[in-house]
Write a protein that holds these residues in place. Sequence first.
Motif, PDB file in Angstrom:
ATOM      1  N   ASN A 244      57.207  44.418  34.883  1.00 41.84           N
ATOM      2  CA  ASN A 244      57.432  43.029  35.292  1.00 41.84           C
ATOM      3  C   ASN A 244      56.864  42.135  34.205  1.00 41.84           C
ATOM      4  O   ASN A 244      55.656  42.178  33.929  1.00 41.84           O
ATOM      5  CB  ASN A 244      56.740  42.757  36.624  1.00 41.84           C
ATOM      6  CG  ASN A 244      57.236  43.672  37.730  1.00 41.84           C
ATOM      7  OD1 ASN A 244      58.406  43.653  38.085  1.00 41.84           O
ATOM      8  ND2 ASN A 244      56.343  44.486  38.274  1.00 41.84           N
ATOM      9  N   PHE A 246      56.267  38.311  32.596  1.00 40.05           N
ATOM     10  CA  PHE A 246      56.156  36.914  33.022  1.00 40.05           C
ATOM     11  C   PHE A 246      55.870  36.032  31.807  1.00 40.05           C
ATOM     12  O   PHE A 246      55.046  36.369  30.957  1.00 40.05           O
ATOM     13  CB  PHE A 246      55.008  36.750  34.027  1.00 40.05           C
ATOM     14  CG  PHE A 246      55.057  37.728  35.167  1.00 40.05           C
ATOM     15  CD1 PHE A 246      55.817  37.466  36.297  1.00 40.05           C
ATOM     16  CD2 PHE A 246      54.350  38.921  35.105  1.00 40.05           C
ATOM     17  CE1 PHE A 246      55.866  38.371  37.355  1.00 40.05           C
ATOM     18  CE2 PHE A 246      54.383  39.829  36.155  1.00 40.05           C
ATOM     19  CZ  PHE A 246      55.148  39.554  37.279  1.00 40.05           C
ATOM     20  N   VAL A 250      55.725  30.435  34.979  1.00 39.91           N
ATOM     21  CA  VAL A 250      55.453  31.510  35.944  1.00 39.91           C
ATOM     22  C   VAL A 250      54.160  32.225  35.571  1.00 39.91           C
ATOM     23  O   VAL A 250      53.317  32.505  36.431  1.00 39.91           O
ATOM     24  CB  VAL A 250      56.632  32.506  35.989  1.00 39.91           C
ATOM     25  CG1 VAL A 250      56.279  33.699  36.871  1.00 39.91           C
ATOM     26  CG2 VAL A 250      57.887  31.825  36.512  1.00 39.91           C
ATOM     27  N   THR A 260      53.009  35.786  27.103  1.00 39.60           N
ATOM     28  CA  THR A 260      53.890  36.758  27.749  1.00 39.60           C
ATOM     29  C   THR A 260      53.013  37.846  28.338  1.00 39.60           C
ATOM     30  O   THR A 260      52.296  38.552  27.617  1.00 39.60           O
ATOM     31  CB  THR A 260      54.875  37.362  26.732  1.00 39.60           C
ATOM     32  OG1 THR A 260      55.658  36.310  26.156  1.00 39.60           O
ATOM     33  CG2 THR A 260      55.804  38.361  27.406  1.00 39.60           C
ATOM     34  N   SER A 262      52.446  41.053  31.466  1.00 44.08           N
ATOM     35  CA  SER A 262      53.197  42.085  32.173  1.00 44.08           C
ATOM     36  C   SER A 262      52.274  42.865  33.102  1.00 44.08           C
ATOM     37  O   SER A 262      51.082  43.055  32.804  1.00 44.08           O
ATOM     38  CB  SER A 262      53.840  43.038  31.158  1.00 44.08           C
ATOM     39  OG  SER A 262      54.458  44.130  31.804  1.00 44.08           O
ATOM     40  N   ASP A 295      60.796  38.575  45.701  1.00 44.13           N
ATOM     41  CA  ASP A 295      60.975  37.258  45.092  1.00 44.13           C
ATOM     42  C   ASP A 295      59.720  36.430  45.364  1.00 44.13           C
ATOM     43  O   ASP A 295      59.427  36.082  46.516  1.00 44.13           O
ATOM     44  CB  ASP A 295      62.203  36.551  45.681  1.00 44.13           C
ATOM     45  CG  ASP A 295      63.497  37.212  45.250  1.00 44.13           C
ATOM     46  OD1 ASP A 295      63.552  37.708  44.108  1.00 44.13           O
ATOM     47  OD2 ASP A 295      64.449  37.239  46.055  1.00 44.13           O
ATOM     48  N   ALA A 300      59.424  34.207  40.151  1.00 40.36           N
ATOM     49  CA  ALA A 300      59.742  35.476  39.486  1.00 40.36           C
ATOM     50  C   ALA A 300      60.183  36.516  40.507  1.00 40.36           C
ATOM     51  O   ALA A 300      59.741  36.504  41.655  1.00 40.36           O
ATOM     52  CB  ALA A 300      58.518  35.993  38.719  1.00 40.36           C
ATOM     53  N   ARG A 301      61.064  37.396  40.075  1.00 42.80           N
ATOM     54  CA  ARG A 301      61.436  38.569  40.878  1.00 42.80           C
ATOM     55  C   ARG A 301      60.708  39.767  40.296  1.00 42.80           C
ATOM     56  O   ARG A 301      60.827  40.036  39.100  1.00 42.80           O
ATOM     57  CB  ARG A 301      62.947  38.774  40.869  1.00 42.80           C
ATOM     58  CG  ARG A 301      63.393  40.102  41.446  1.00 42.80           C
ATOM     59  CD  ARG A 301      64.876  40.156  41.745  1.00 42.80           C
ATOM     60  NE  ARG A 301      65.197  39.457  42.988  1.00 42.80           N
ATOM     61  CZ  ARG A 301      66.331  39.645  43.668  1.00 42.80           C
ATOM     62  NH1 ARG A 301      67.263  40.475  43.225  1.00 42.80           N
ATOM     63  NH2 ARG A 301      66.563  38.976  44.799  1.00 42.80           N
ATOM     64  N   VAL A 302      59.955  40.497  41.118  1.00 37.85           N
ATOM     65  CA  VAL A 302      59.160  41.622  40.624  1.00 37.85           C
ATOM     66  C   VAL A 302      59.520  42.883  41.390  1.00 37.85           C
ATOM     67  O   VAL A 302      60.058  42.840  42.508  1.00 37.85           O
ATOM     68  CB  VAL A 302      57.640  41.353  40.749  1.00 37.85           C
ATOM     69  CG1 VAL A 302      57.252  40.097  40.002  1.00 37.85           C
ATOM     70  CG2 VAL A 302      57.221  41.260  42.211  1.00 37.85           C
TER      71      VAL A 302
END
Length: 344
Positions: A244, A246, A250, A260, A262, A295, A300-302
């Motif tokens: 994931n 981000f 976000v 960035t 993760s 969601d 963000a969608r994880v």
Amino acid sequence: MRECECVNAIKLTGLRKSFGTVEAVAGVDLEIADGEFFSMLGPSGSGKTTVLRMIAGFELPTAGTVELGGRDVTRLAPFERDVNTVFQDYALFPHLSVQENVEYGLKVRKVPRKERRERAEQALASVRLTDFGSRRPAAMSGGQRQRVALARALVNRPKVLLLDEPLGALDLKLREQMQVELKAIQREVGITFVFVTHDQDEALTMSDRVAVFDGGKIVQVGSPEEVYERPASAFVAGFVGTSNVFTGEVAKALFDRAGTLSVRPEKITFDGDAGAPGVVAEVIYAGAVTRYVVDLEAGARVVVVEQNRHGSPGTGLRGQRVRLSWHDEHVIEIPERKEPSDGA
């Protein structure tokens, strides 16, 4: 006490390969140690197979050098290099027995009959096919034929064995078995294995080190743990396993910092009291684990992965509001990608 002046099994310097206007390999520098199980991992068209073919001598570089054991072999023919290659298509002779297939290369080199028989028997023993010498390839399973091809390559006692996606034609269960067997065989024979694959599970399972390819370049080299736990770019984080990622607002909302960032799916847990709020969009049962797509309110969608320790959770969480949490040490900060100079 003198330091060891060890020579690498393979050294690639400034390696490039162009096909017309297409640059398939765009400047690769790499050293592979003697006795190492090294994997080249990347998607189709990333340049990994072309690099393998240049090591084998099947392709000549547009620029750069290939050294084997400290010797420059860049312009030598394949048969002048101390390497053997195992392909996905095993190319066994159907009219010859297993023993005869393994002996064939020695016969071409005019090795005496007694010696080639003994060496073939030793090679078959190393791949656990001692009692299969009299069989024809058609009477064997895919995994057994793969091991015959491996024995045929090992019988020549090369310094380096190159493997070009040799497990790609096998079914999942057999492929997993052969991953373990290949690593065990490599330890027993003690020679350098260079394994090309697009399957990250294969690379992580078998390798001492992994080089991740993208766009004709190596974007990260390291141990399986280093590549998985500390990816050097968003591409590596996404390609080696699931991650994931981000960025922007976000990332600021979830981690209170820019950049960035993760978090791997298996590091995220459901928390009833705290954590980032969201709604479960999908529940995917996959046998040993269940994957949840969530969601988040942050935008963000994880993906979250949980082991099914207590049986299948069913689909009851779909549409439910949840909170997700993770430990700070599991948040990976992904470096910003820097464009290499023309000389890279």
